[in-house]
Design a protein around this motif. Sequence first.
Motif, PDB file in Angstrom:
ATOM      1  N   SER A  93       0.818  -1.218   0.000  1.00 34.32           N
ATOM      2  CA  SER A  93       0.000   0.000   0.000  1.00 34.32           C
ATOM      3  C   SER A  93       0.854   1.271   0.000  1.00 34.32           C
ATOM      4  CB  SER A  93      -0.953  -0.013   1.193  1.00 34.32           C
ATOM      5  OG  SER A  93      -1.689   1.186   1.264  1.00 34.32           O
ATOM      6  N   ILE A 139       1.376   3.856  -3.194  1.00 30.34           N
ATOM      7  CA  ILE A 139       1.031   5.269  -3.005  1.00 30.34           C
ATOM      8  C   ILE A 139       2.157   6.160  -3.514  1.00 30.34           C
ATOM      9  CG2 ILE A 139       0.651   7.085  -1.283  1.00 30.34           C
ATOM     10  CD1 ILE A 139      -0.722   4.932   0.442  1.00 30.34           C
ATOM     11  N   VAL A 189      -5.311   6.837   6.131  1.00 29.66           N
ATOM     12  CA  VAL A 189      -4.667   5.764   5.359  1.00 29.66           C
ATOM     13  C   VAL A 189      -3.519   5.138   6.141  1.00 29.66           C
ATOM     14  CG1 VAL A 189      -3.295   5.259   3.299  1.00 29.66           C
ATOM     15  CG2 VAL A 189      -5.355   6.656   3.108  1.00 29.66           C
ATOM     16  N   THR A 222      -2.861   1.287   7.846  1.00 29.13           N
ATOM     17  CA  THR A 222      -1.625   0.529   7.639  1.00 29.13           C
ATOM     18  C   THR A 222      -0.996   0.156   8.973  1.00 29.13           C
ATOM     19  OG1 THR A 222      -1.218   1.702   5.553  1.00 29.13           O
ATOM     20  CG2 THR A 222       0.653   0.544   6.532  1.00 29.13           C
ATOM     21  N   VAL A 243      -4.260  -3.557   5.446  1.00 18.23           N
ATOM     22  CA  VAL A 243      -3.770  -3.133   4.138  1.00 18.23           C
ATOM     23  C   VAL A 243      -4.914  -2.904   3.160  1.00 18.23           C
ATOM     24  CG1 VAL A 243      -2.289  -3.769   2.200  1.00 18.23           C
ATOM     25  CG2 VAL A 243      -1.632  -4.389   4.519  1.00 18.23           C
ATOM     26  N   LYS A 244      -5.936  -3.734   3.236  1.00 18.14           N
ATOM     27  CA  LYS A 244      -7.045  -3.658   2.280  1.00 18.14           C
ATOM     28  C   LYS A 244      -7.667  -2.268   2.260  1.00 18.14           C
ATOM     29  CE  LYS A 244     -10.968  -5.357   3.563  1.00 18.14           C
ATOM     30  NZ  LYS A 244     -12.056  -6.304   3.939  1.00 18.14           N
ATOM     31  N   TRP A 245      -7.930  -1.719   3.438  1.00 21.96           N
ATOM     32  CA  TRP A 245      -8.577  -0.406   3.500  1.00 21.96           C
ATOM     33  C   TRP A 245      -7.618   0.710   3.121  1.00 21.96           C
ATOM     34  CZ3 TRP A 245     -13.504  -0.321   3.241  1.00 21.96           C
ATOM     35  CH2 TRP A 245     -14.253  -1.378   3.774  1.00 21.96           C
ATOM     36  N   ALA A 246      -6.366   0.605   3.545  1.00 23.53           N
ATOM     37  CA  ALA A 246      -5.373   1.626   3.188  1.00 23.53           C
ATOM     38  C   ALA A 246      -5.205   1.706   1.675  1.00 23.53           C
ATOM     39  CB  ALA A 246      -4.036   1.297   3.855  1.00 23.53           C
ATOM     40  N   LEU A 247      -5.093   0.548   1.047  1.00 25.53           N
ATOM     41  CA  LEU A 247      -4.882   0.514  -0.403  1.00 25.53           C
ATOM     42  C   LEU A 247      -6.114   0.995  -1.163  1.00 25.53           C
ATOM     43  CD1 LEU A 247      -2.988  -0.202  -2.699  1.00 25.53           C
ATOM     44  CD2 LEU A 247      -3.815  -2.563  -2.585  1.00 25.53           C
ATOM     45  N   THR A 248      -7.301   0.614  -0.679  1.00 24.14           N
ATOM     46  CA  THR A 248      -8.541   1.026  -1.343  1.00 24.14           C
ATOM     47  C   THR A 248      -8.694   2.540  -1.341  1.00 24.14           C
ATOM     48  OG1 THR A 248      -9.656  -1.039  -0.745  1.00 24.14           O
ATOM     49  CG2 THR A 248     -11.056   0.832  -1.318  1.00 24.14           C
ATOM     50  N   SER A 280      -6.347   4.812  -0.894  1.00 26.04           N
ATOM     51  CA  SER A 280      -5.270   5.435  -1.666  1.00 26.04           C
ATOM     52  C   SER A 280      -5.548   5.331  -3.157  1.00 26.04           C
ATOM     53  CB  SER A 280      -3.935   4.764  -1.347  1.00 26.04           C
ATOM     54  OG  SER A 280      -3.605   4.943   0.001  1.00 26.04           O
ATOM     55  N   THR A 281      -6.000   4.153  -3.577  1.00 28.27           N
ATOM     56  CA  THR A 281      -6.304   3.940  -4.993  1.00 28.27           C
ATOM     57  C   THR A 281      -7.411   4.871  -5.459  1.00 28.27           C
ATOM     58  OG1 THR A 281      -5.663   1.617  -4.813  1.00 28.27           O
ATOM     59  CG2 THR A 281      -7.003   2.226  -6.702  1.00 28.27           C
TER      60      THR A 281
END
Length: 453
Positions: free
Chosen positions: A243, A247, A378, A382, A387-392, A394-395
């Motif tokens: 993630s 970013i 974000v 982390t 990770v799933k929520w941080a990456l979502t 950020s994406t």
Amino acid sequence: MGSTNQLGSEKISRLVFKIAIPSMLAQFVSVLYSIVDRMYVGNIPNVGDLSLAGVGVCGPIVTMIGAFAFLIGVGGSPLLGIALGEGNREKAEKILANCFVMLCGVSVLVTAAALTLKQPMLRLFGASETIYPYANAYFTIYVSGTFFALLSNGLYQFVVAQGYAKTGMCSVMLGAILNIILDPVFIYGFHLGVQGAAIATVLSQAGSATFVLIFLLRKADIKITFGGYSRSTMLRVLMMGFSPFIIIAVDNIMIIAMNALLQNYGGAQGDTLVTINTIVQSFMLVMTMPLGGISAGTQCILSYNFGARRTDRVRSAQKYIICMCMGYTAILFILARVAGPLFVSLFTSDPALNAQTCHAIRICTLFAIPLGAQYAIVDGFTGMGQVKWALTLSTWRKSVYFIALFLLPLFGGASLIFFAEPISDIIAFAVSMPVHLFITPKILKKRETATVQ
């Protein structure tokens, strides 16, 4: 184990400030690596503007390379923090040992790849025939010192993760001070121009890397050990670090795309617009790197207490962290409007270029305050290993940015490109805050009843 014990016992308000301020200052000082380079380069007689544009083209590529340090450092440090919170010292040592080997191996691979692909990368990312010689000179030398850059930035995370924020700050300050001293020596004293700037930066990073290595080998609670390497541990680190890695990588791809679009839509003013963007991104670094110092530096508090199931402390820390992040970006929002001309004058003495650049800085920082909350949310996910929520989240922000970046110039030319930043900032906040308020309580409640792995 005094520093790590404080993560679980010291008053949260005091602890957040104790960790956040040195981490913020460390990242603020680290901005000087690029700011000082660009300031000196921009004032090289006769070729300052072209040299600055050349370094600007290299900037996002160099930072993207540095993202590999965060892939491993930010990937491993929350895992180390959670292990410490669980009281599992052996697991923490194993994580650090694996991360150290990964940093060494990745630095070799990245150096080889970057030197092999440098010409097509620089051409693709905005280096015109006029700019290319300066970009090539800087890039070649800087990339040759990738090993030091990755070790200093990657291992720094494990110093802060153990609660040694002041020691981490000292490692970064050492490199920055060396850079400030060596830049004029190599650029002007030895008449090496942009090559001198690159040499000074590599030597400075070598100094920081040496400092961090000595600390983690001799003085830290959890020291670098050798052996116990595990494919499963390495995969966990990579999954956790993906993630923050993506970013940073995408952030720099956006700057690269921005330079290319400015060249494409700017016509005869293309090189000037790239120079303007180089200065604008320097200001954005002053905002986002210390901001990341607050949000990422305080992850150790969240990780340790999440591992220890002290969810009350996690909740309390998150409130302070979000407030600090938004407070910092509020200050930078004001400075962008009050001190913009002074900042730009560090890079150029051209009044017209100064005015254009100040206008672009004001545009890019329109929604800086909501951006502070986005960073805290974000990095908070982390820090808790989510990770799933941080990456979502950020994406989502990056997707909005990219869409705006390519659509805006179709309606009004190159000048509208700078509005992509504030558009993505406010739309990202509008999604991230509700997600945080709804999802975080569920994650913490689940953690309270979880068993130790």
